[in-house]
Enzyme design. Structure first.
Site, PDB file in Angstrom:
ATOM      1  N   TYR A 144      -3.351  -1.550  10.369  1.00  0.00           N
ATOM      2  CA  TYR A 144      -3.383  -2.260   9.079  1.00  0.00           C
ATOM      3  C   TYR A 144      -2.189  -1.856   8.224  1.00  0.00           C
ATOM      4  CZ  TYR A 144      -4.033  -2.218   4.086  1.00  0.00           C
ATOM      5  OH  TYR A 144      -3.788  -2.303   2.748  1.00  0.00           O
ATOM      6  N   HIS A 145      -1.994  -0.542   8.042  1.00  0.00           N
ATOM      7  CA  HIS A 145      -0.883  -0.108   7.184  1.00  0.00           C
ATOM      8  C   HIS A 145       0.455  -0.617   7.731  1.00  0.00           C
ATOM      9  CE1 HIS A 145      -3.989   2.850   5.743  1.00  0.00           C
ATOM     10  NE2 HIS A 145      -3.378   2.661   4.591  1.00  0.00           N
ATOM     11  N   THR A 178       0.827  -1.206   0.000  1.00  0.00           N
ATOM     12  CA  THR A 178       0.000   0.000   0.000  1.00  0.00           C
ATOM     13  C   THR A 178       0.862   1.257   0.000  1.00  0.00           C
ATOM     14  OG1 THR A 178      -1.698   1.206   1.209  1.00  0.00           O
ATOM     15  CG2 THR A 178      -0.213  -0.110   2.528  1.00  0.00           C
ATOM     16  N   LYS A 236       1.447  -4.043   6.565  1.00  0.00           N
ATOM     17  CA  LYS A 236       2.042  -4.087   5.218  1.00  0.00           C
ATOM     18  C   LYS A 236       3.543  -3.785   5.279  1.00  0.00           C
ATOM     19  CE  LYS A 236      -1.697  -4.587   2.546  1.00  0.00           C
ATOM     20  NZ  LYS A 236      -1.917  -5.714   1.661  1.00  0.00           N
ATOM     21  N   SER A 238      -1.942   3.375  10.332  1.00  0.00           N
ATOM     22  CA  SER A 238      -2.889   2.526  11.082  1.00  0.00           C
ATOM     23  C   SER A 238      -2.217   1.186  11.347  1.00  0.00           C
ATOM     24  CB  SER A 238      -4.175   2.296  10.266  1.00  0.00           C
ATOM     25  OG  SER A 238      -3.908   1.397   9.201  1.00  0.00           O
TER      26      SER A 238
HETATM   27  P1  NAD Z   1     -10.965  -7.588   0.183  1.00  0.00           P
HETATM   28  O1  NAD Z   1     -11.118  -7.605   1.672  1.00  0.00           O
HETATM   29  O2  NAD Z   1     -12.176  -7.312  -0.633  1.00  0.00           O
HETATM   30  O3  NAD Z   1     -10.355  -8.987  -0.304  1.00  0.00           O
HETATM   31  C1  NAD Z   1      -9.389  -9.696   0.424  1.00  0.00           C
HETATM   32  C2  NAD Z   1      -9.709 -11.184   0.296  1.00  0.00           C
HETATM   33  O4  NAD Z   1      -8.721 -11.931   1.012  1.00  0.00           O
HETATM   34  C3  NAD Z   1     -11.055 -11.550   0.901  1.00  0.00           C
HETATM   35  O5  NAD Z   1     -11.831 -12.288  -0.016  1.00  0.00           O
HETATM   36  C4  NAD Z   1     -10.702 -12.370   2.140  1.00  0.00           C
HETATM   37  O6  NAD Z   1     -11.677 -13.359   2.418  1.00  0.00           O
HETATM   38  C5  NAD Z   1      -9.347 -12.946   1.757  1.00  0.00           C
HETATM   39  N1  NAD Z   1      -8.471 -13.264   2.909  1.00  0.00           N
HETATM   40  C6  NAD Z   1      -8.127 -12.441   3.935  1.00  0.00           C
HETATM   41  N2  NAD Z   1      -7.324 -13.092   4.792  1.00  0.00           N
HETATM   42  C7  NAD Z   1      -7.136 -14.340   4.288  1.00  0.00           C
HETATM   43  C8  NAD Z   1      -6.415 -15.482   4.740  1.00  0.00           C
HETATM   44  N3  NAD Z   1      -5.741 -15.482   5.879  1.00  0.00           N
HETATM   45  N4  NAD Z   1      -6.440 -16.604   3.976  1.00  0.00           N
HETATM   46  C9  NAD Z   1      -7.142 -16.636   2.812  1.00  0.00           C
HETATM   47  N5  NAD Z   1      -7.851 -15.593   2.338  1.00  0.00           N
HETATM   48  C10 NAD Z   1      -7.842 -14.452   3.083  1.00  0.00           C
HETATM   49  O7  NAD Z   1      -9.793  -6.560  -0.145  1.00  0.00           O
HETATM   50  P2  NAD Z   1      -9.415  -5.825  -1.545  1.00  0.00           P
HETATM   51  O8  NAD Z   1      -9.976  -4.460  -1.512  1.00  0.00           O
HETATM   52  O9  NAD Z   1      -9.715  -6.739  -2.657  1.00  0.00           O
HETATM   53  O10 NAD Z   1      -7.846  -5.703  -1.359  1.00  0.00           O
HETATM   54  C11 NAD Z   1      -6.983  -6.743  -1.794  1.00  0.00           C
HETATM   55  C12 NAD Z   1      -5.546  -6.393  -1.423  1.00  0.00           C
HETATM   56  O11 NAD Z   1      -5.184  -5.161  -2.039  1.00  0.00           O
HETATM   57  C13 NAD Z   1      -5.306  -6.225   0.074  1.00  0.00           C
HETATM   58  O12 NAD Z   1      -4.063  -6.792   0.409  1.00  0.00           O
HETATM   59  C14 NAD Z   1      -5.257  -4.737   0.253  1.00  0.00           C
HETATM   60  O13 NAD Z   1      -4.462  -4.391   1.347  1.00  0.00           O
HETATM   61  C15 NAD Z   1      -4.686  -4.255  -1.065  1.00  0.00           C
HETATM   62  N6  NAD Z   1      -5.109  -2.881  -1.402  1.00  0.00           N
HETATM   63  C16 NAD Z   1      -6.433  -2.590  -1.572  1.00  0.00           C
HETATM   64  C17 NAD Z   1      -6.804  -1.278  -1.902  1.00  0.00           C
HETATM   65  C18 NAD Z   1      -8.249  -0.873  -2.093  1.00  0.00           C
HETATM   66  O14 NAD Z   1      -8.511   0.334  -2.296  1.00  0.00           O
HETATM   67  N7  NAD Z   1      -9.206  -1.808  -2.060  1.00  0.00           N
HETATM   68  C19 NAD Z   1      -5.821  -0.304  -2.060  1.00  0.00           C
HETATM   69  C20 NAD Z   1      -4.480  -0.637  -1.872  1.00  0.00           C
HETATM   70  C21 NAD Z   1      -4.132  -1.940  -1.538  1.00  0.00           C
HETATM   71  N1  USQ Z   2     -11.654   9.781   4.059  1.00  0.00           N
HETATM   72  C1  USQ Z   2     -12.540  10.834   4.152  1.00  0.00           C
HETATM   73  N2  USQ Z   2     -13.867  10.544   4.138  1.00  0.00           N
HETATM   74  C2  USQ Z   2     -14.353   9.268   4.023  1.00  0.00           C
HETATM   75  C3  USQ Z   2     -13.438   8.211   3.914  1.00  0.00           C
HETATM   76  C4  USQ Z   2     -12.094   8.498   3.940  1.00  0.00           C
HETATM   77  O1  USQ Z   2     -12.157  12.002   4.251  1.00  0.00           O
HETATM   78  O2  USQ Z   2     -15.579   9.104   4.046  1.00  0.00           O
HETATM   79  C5  USQ Z   2     -10.207  10.056   4.040  1.00  0.00           C
HETATM   80  C6  USQ Z   2      -9.404   9.321   5.106  1.00  0.00           C
HETATM   81  O3  USQ Z   2      -9.379  10.044   6.326  1.00  0.00           O
HETATM   82  C7  USQ Z   2      -8.047   9.214   4.437  1.00  0.00           C
HETATM   83  C8  USQ Z   2      -8.372   9.111   2.961  1.00  0.00           C
HETATM   84  O4  USQ Z   2      -9.715   9.569   2.810  1.00  0.00           O
HETATM   85  O5  USQ Z   2      -7.317  10.401   4.637  1.00  0.00           O
HETATM   86  C9  USQ Z   2      -8.289   7.695   2.428  1.00  0.00           C
HETATM   87  O6  USQ Z   2      -9.122   6.856   3.219  1.00  0.00           O
HETATM   88  P1  USQ Z   2      -9.770   5.516   2.609  1.00  0.00           P
HETATM   89  O7  USQ Z   2     -10.688   4.948   3.641  1.00  0.00           O
HETATM   90  O8  USQ Z   2     -10.310   5.793   1.266  1.00  0.00           O
HETATM   91  O9  USQ Z   2      -8.484   4.622   2.384  1.00  0.00           O
HETATM   92  P2  USQ Z   2      -7.455   3.980   3.416  1.00  0.00           P
HETATM   93  O10 USQ Z   2      -7.993   3.872   4.782  1.00  0.00           O
HETATM   94  O11 USQ Z   2      -6.152   4.670   3.254  1.00  0.00           O
HETATM   95  O12 USQ Z   2      -7.353   2.489   2.876  1.00  0.00           O
HETATM   96  C10 USQ Z   2      -7.629   2.127   1.522  1.00  0.00           C
HETATM   97  C11 USQ Z   2      -7.790   0.619   1.474  1.00  0.00           C
HETATM   98  C12 USQ Z   2      -6.467  -0.020   1.911  1.00  0.00           C
HETATM   99  C13 USQ Z   2      -5.339   0.513   1.056  1.00  0.00           C
HETATM  100  C14 USQ Z   2      -5.283   2.041   1.075  1.00  0.00           C
HETATM  101  C15 USQ Z   2      -4.302   2.606   0.061  1.00  0.00           C
HETATM  102  O13 USQ Z   2      -8.843   0.202   2.330  1.00  0.00           O
HETATM  103  O14 USQ Z   2      -6.559  -1.424   1.775  1.00  0.00           O
HETATM  104  O15 USQ Z   2      -4.122   0.013   1.520  1.00  0.00           O
HETATM  105  O16 USQ Z   2      -6.576   2.554   0.683  1.00  0.00           O
HETATM  106  S1  USQ Z   2      -3.443   4.006   0.688  1.00  0.00           S
HETATM  107  O17 USQ Z   2      -4.417   4.986   1.157  1.00  0.00           O
HETATM  108  O18 USQ Z   2      -2.652   4.516  -0.400  1.00  0.00           O
HETATM  109  O19 USQ Z   2      -2.634   3.536   1.778  1.00  0.00           O
END
Ligand code: NAD
Ligand code: USQ
Length: 383
Positions: free
Chosen positions: A181-182, A144, A185, A179
């Protein structure tokens, strides 16, 4: 190629699995369906109606003749994952399978521990499976952009060359994640780098920005192939949420001042970037980092764009600056490099009215199921 897609039932994993299958790769999905479980836990749901993973795969097979293998299980459970990995014998693994919500990871101690255990242990098991059984296999891992945080200098792609006391070295770019979560990563990145350096594995860390959009070429074949779409305050992401809020006549929830700037990309570009990384694998021993986003926006800019797009549909959307539930800079410098995927041939889909219109159309079809109580944030970084 024989490719395992871990997390292939999720928002990004499902359309990626279809995309790779459509290109003739032999694809296997591994997923423990825990994302559907979080919905049960939180009372949330996908706005788009998603059918079971078994039905999704059956529909795909019927439409295209392509088989996608399925293994339901947890990659943290090595007694499940190792035999499957050995039998399938992948040439590449795309790893999406993690808990990916920052707010979910900040609910309390239990959710933080779960997030870091699930993400770090799962990736570690995968690294061991590759090292022990398929050391030539290319790992493409979703990281991320949030690993870097918001430093007051330009963000580079993974590495920074530093001169200190007259000596120069290139080292991992400093990480200031926002966070639990972050942070997970960041821990993954360190483990992957170690595995490449010490065991000679090959890995690409895709430091992805925030993804928006719903449809991809393959999911449009049949309504039952649609991917999930989240709008709640725990799993919904900024732009996707703003579009739902506009369509449903709710104020757009900009947290705090709205100067928080992030990298963003269209879901179709996620698929393209993964494919580009797979087609030019990292070398043995190489830990490559690509910053995977196409444009930078502040949250305020995004909200303004959605308000303008909504106006063209006769919707008078408005913005509410609500108290920021997170601890993050609301005004800051942000300039992140993102040229490596472009150099590999990425042709970005930039944010356009056409995209917002198409997302609005899908949301309108399902707006009757939107649950208003899920929209306002309840998870706070600090009580
Ligand atoms: P998502 O939650 O929709 O999908 C993740 C999938 O992984 C789910 O289907 C879940 O059941 C599965 N999973 C989780 N833990 C597991 C485990 N231990 N074993 C097997 N399966 C498991 O998430 P997404 O939005 O599709 O994101 C996918 C990846 O991309 C994540 O690693 C996320 O951090 C990264 N990412 C997402 C975004 C975004 O905006 N959605 C942005 C940047 C990075
Ligand atoms: N935000 C708002 N209003 C909202 C939702 C979010 O102002 O209703 C703001 C948040 O405070 C933050 C920004 O928008 O500053 C991004 O938040 P987000 O919820 O869209 O994204 P984030 O929490 O950063 O996480 C998402 C995905 C995560 C991925 C990440 C990429 O859930 O899996 O890793 O985006 S990044 O942001 O580049 O780290």
């Amino acid at each position: 190629m024989r490719i395992i897609v871990i997390g292939g039932d999720g928002y990004l994993g499902w359309p990626t699995a279809l995309h790779l299958s459509a290109r003739g790769h032999e694809v296997a999905i591994v997923d423990n369906l825990v994302r559907r479980g979080y919905d049960n836990e939180l009372g949330t749901h996908s706005l788009t109606p998603i059918v079971s993973i078994q039905e999704r795969i059956a529909v795909w097979k019927k439409l295209t003749g392509h088989t996608i293998e399925l293994a339901i299980g947890d990659i943290c459970d090595y007694s499940f994952f190792e035999p499957f990995f050995c039998t399938f014998a992948p040439e590449a693994v795309v790893h999406f399978g993690e808990q990916r919500s920052a707010p979910y990871s900040m609910i309390d101690r239990r959710h933080a521990v779960y997030t870091q255990t699930n993400n770090v242990v799962g990736t570690l098991n995968l690294l061991y499976a590759i090292a022990e059984h398929a050391p030539d296999c290319h790992l493409v891992k979703l990281g991320t952009m949030g690993e870097y945080g918001t430093p007051n200098i330009d963000i580079e792609e993974g590495y920074l060359t530093v001169t200190h006391n007259g000596r120069t070295d290139t080292m991992p770019y400093p990480k200031q994640p926002g966070s639990m979560y972050h942070l997970s990563k960041v821990h993954d990145s360190h483990n992957m780098m170690f595995a490449c350096r010490v065991w000679g594995l090959r890995a690409t860390d895709l430091n992805q920005g925030v993804v928006y959009g719903i449809d991809t070429a393959e999911t449009l074949h049949d309504p039952r192939l649609v991917t999930r779409f989240d709008y709640d305050a725990v799993f919904g992401t900024a732009l996707n949420r703003f579009i739902v809020q506009a369509v449903c006549d709710m104020p757009l929830t900009v947290y705090g001042k709205g100067g928080q700037t992030r990298g963003f990309l269209d879901i179709r570009d996620t698929l393209a970037c993964v494919e580009l990384a797979l087609n030019s694998p990292a070398a043995r021993g190489e830990f490559r980092v690509f910053n995977q986003f196409t444009e930078q926006f502040s949250v305020q800019q995004l909200a303004d764009i959605v308000v303008q797009a909504a106006a063209k549909h006769g919707i008078g959307a408005r913005i509410d600056h609500i108290d920021n539930p997170r601890v993050e800079k609301e005004e800051h410098y942000y300039n992140a490099a993102h040229s490596k995927l472009i150099d590999l041939g990425l042709q970005p889909h930039f944010l356009s009215d056409t995209l917002i219109d198409s997302v609005m159309t899908t949301i309108k079809m399902h707006m009757h199921v939107v649950r208003a109580n899920l929209v306002m944030p309840t998870v706070k970084w600090r009580n």
